[in-house]
Design a protein around this motif. Sequence first.
Motif, short mmCIF file in Angstrom:
data_model
loop_
_atom_site.label_atom_id
_atom_site.label_comp_id
_atom_site.label_asym_id
_atom_site.label_seq_id
_atom_site.Cartn_x
_atom_site.Cartn_y
_atom_site.Cartn_z
N UNK A 31 12.44 -45.63 8.72
CA UNK A 31 11.65 -46.86 8.81
C UNK A 31 11.77 -47.72 7.57
N UNK A 32 11.97 -47.07 6.44
CA UNK A 32 12.11 -47.81 5.18
C UNK A 32 13.55 -48.28 4.93
N UNK A 33 14.44 -47.96 5.86
CA UNK A 33 15.82 -48.37 5.74
C UNK A 33 16.61 -47.59 4.70
N UNK A 34 16.08 -46.45 4.30
CA UNK A 34 16.75 -45.63 3.27
C UNK A 34 17.73 -44.63 3.88
N UNK A 35 17.71 -44.50 5.19
CA UNK A 35 18.62 -43.55 5.83
C UNK A 35 18.90 -43.99 7.25
N UNK A 36 20.16 -43.80 7.67
CA UNK A 36 20.52 -44.08 9.05
C UNK A 36 19.92 -43.02 9.98
N UNK A 37 19.61 -43.43 11.19
CA UNK A 37 19.00 -42.52 12.15
C UNK A 37 19.88 -41.29 12.41
N UNK A 38 21.19 -41.52 12.58
CA UNK A 38 22.09 -40.39 12.84
C UNK A 38 22.17 -39.43 11.66
N UNK A 39 22.12 -39.97 10.44
CA UNK A 39 22.13 -39.11 9.26
C UNK A 39 20.86 -38.28 9.17
N UNK A 40 19.74 -38.89 9.56
CA UNK A 40 18.47 -38.17 9.56
C UNK A 40 18.53 -37.00 10.55
N UNK A 41 19.06 -37.27 11.74
CA UNK A 41 19.20 -36.20 12.73
C UNK A 41 20.10 -35.09 12.21
N UNK A 42 21.21 -35.48 11.60
CA UNK A 42 22.16 -34.48 11.09
C UNK A 42 21.49 -33.57 10.06
N UNK A 43 20.75 -34.17 9.12
CA UNK A 43 20.11 -33.37 8.07
C UNK A 43 19.02 -32.47 8.65
N UNK A 44 18.25 -32.99 9.59
CA UNK A 44 17.18 -32.18 10.19
C UNK A 44 17.74 -31.00 10.96
N UNK A 45 18.79 -31.25 11.75
CA UNK A 45 19.35 -30.17 12.56
C UNK A 45 20.16 -29.18 11.72
N UNK A 46 20.75 -29.66 10.63
CA UNK A 46 21.43 -28.75 9.70
C UNK A 46 20.43 -27.79 9.07
N UNK A 47 19.26 -28.35 8.67
CA UNK A 47 18.20 -27.51 8.10
C UNK A 47 17.68 -26.51 9.13
N UNK A 48 17.59 -26.95 10.38
CA UNK A 48 17.12 -26.07 11.45
C UNK A 48 18.09 -24.92 11.69
N UNK A 49 19.39 -25.24 11.68
CA UNK A 49 20.42 -24.20 11.88
C UNK A 49 20.39 -23.19 10.75
N UNK A 50 20.25 -23.65 9.53
CA UNK A 50 20.20 -22.74 8.38
C UNK A 50 18.97 -21.85 8.45
#
Length: 254
Positions: A31-50
């Motif tokens: 929402x603050x424009x500091x991260x792209x939506x797809x990058x946010x998804x990638x980081x969240x799901x990477x953390x979930x997989x780990x």
Amino acid sequence: MASYTKLINCLEELDLKKTQENLDTYIDLVNQGKMEFTNALEEMFTAECEYNRERRKYANIHKANFPFLKTFEDFDFSFQPGINRTEILEFQNLRFVQQHENILFVGSSGVGKTHLATAVGIECAKARYSTYFITFENLMSQLKKALNENRLDKRLQFYAGYKVLIIDELGYLPVDNDAANLFFQLIARRYEKHSTIVTTNIPFSKWAEILGSPTLANAVLDRLLHHSTVISIKGPSYRLKEKKDLLNTPKQKN
């Protein structure tokens, strides 16, 4: 807000704990424009997989029935200078599992055999190899019980199926003919299929006394030693060291 609530409920239903935990942070970043939506998804799901990998790792360790959780880092190699540290740590690459090789730790009581066998087993469990720890006495008790209840084949299949089976304390008590035969059957089933780790306080030359038959002892040893590494530990007992340390600790004055 309704959509957010639905999303949280879905994440909870799917058991995506890390994603649920991090969701608000990434919503703010997007929402603050500091991260792209797809990058946010990638980081969240990477953390979930780990997180899931770590959870499975420790679930495997729990299932392995270890008597305690002691690793190579916990082992005092300086107290047992006769042990080749490099040779022991080489087991961490788990090549012996891939090649269906066995490990036999031989030495008197208290020298660290069970600790090292457990440390190897923990590495195997962490790598998601099916691993199980059992004392020789308990193993024989389980197999004899299965024999008496006419379900031996199923029980043998159970123990034979583990990628790594750790049999602890062979030799502390002699066994009868039934137990010796059952032990041979299990080792024969595992031969060249899976890895077996054995700790024993008895030299191989005296296994006939424990198993009650030179023929059976030779047959078992032939299969255990064919593809194996033998670690002979000759040194003082850790348990006696702990006792001595306590005795040598100065008493505090009241």
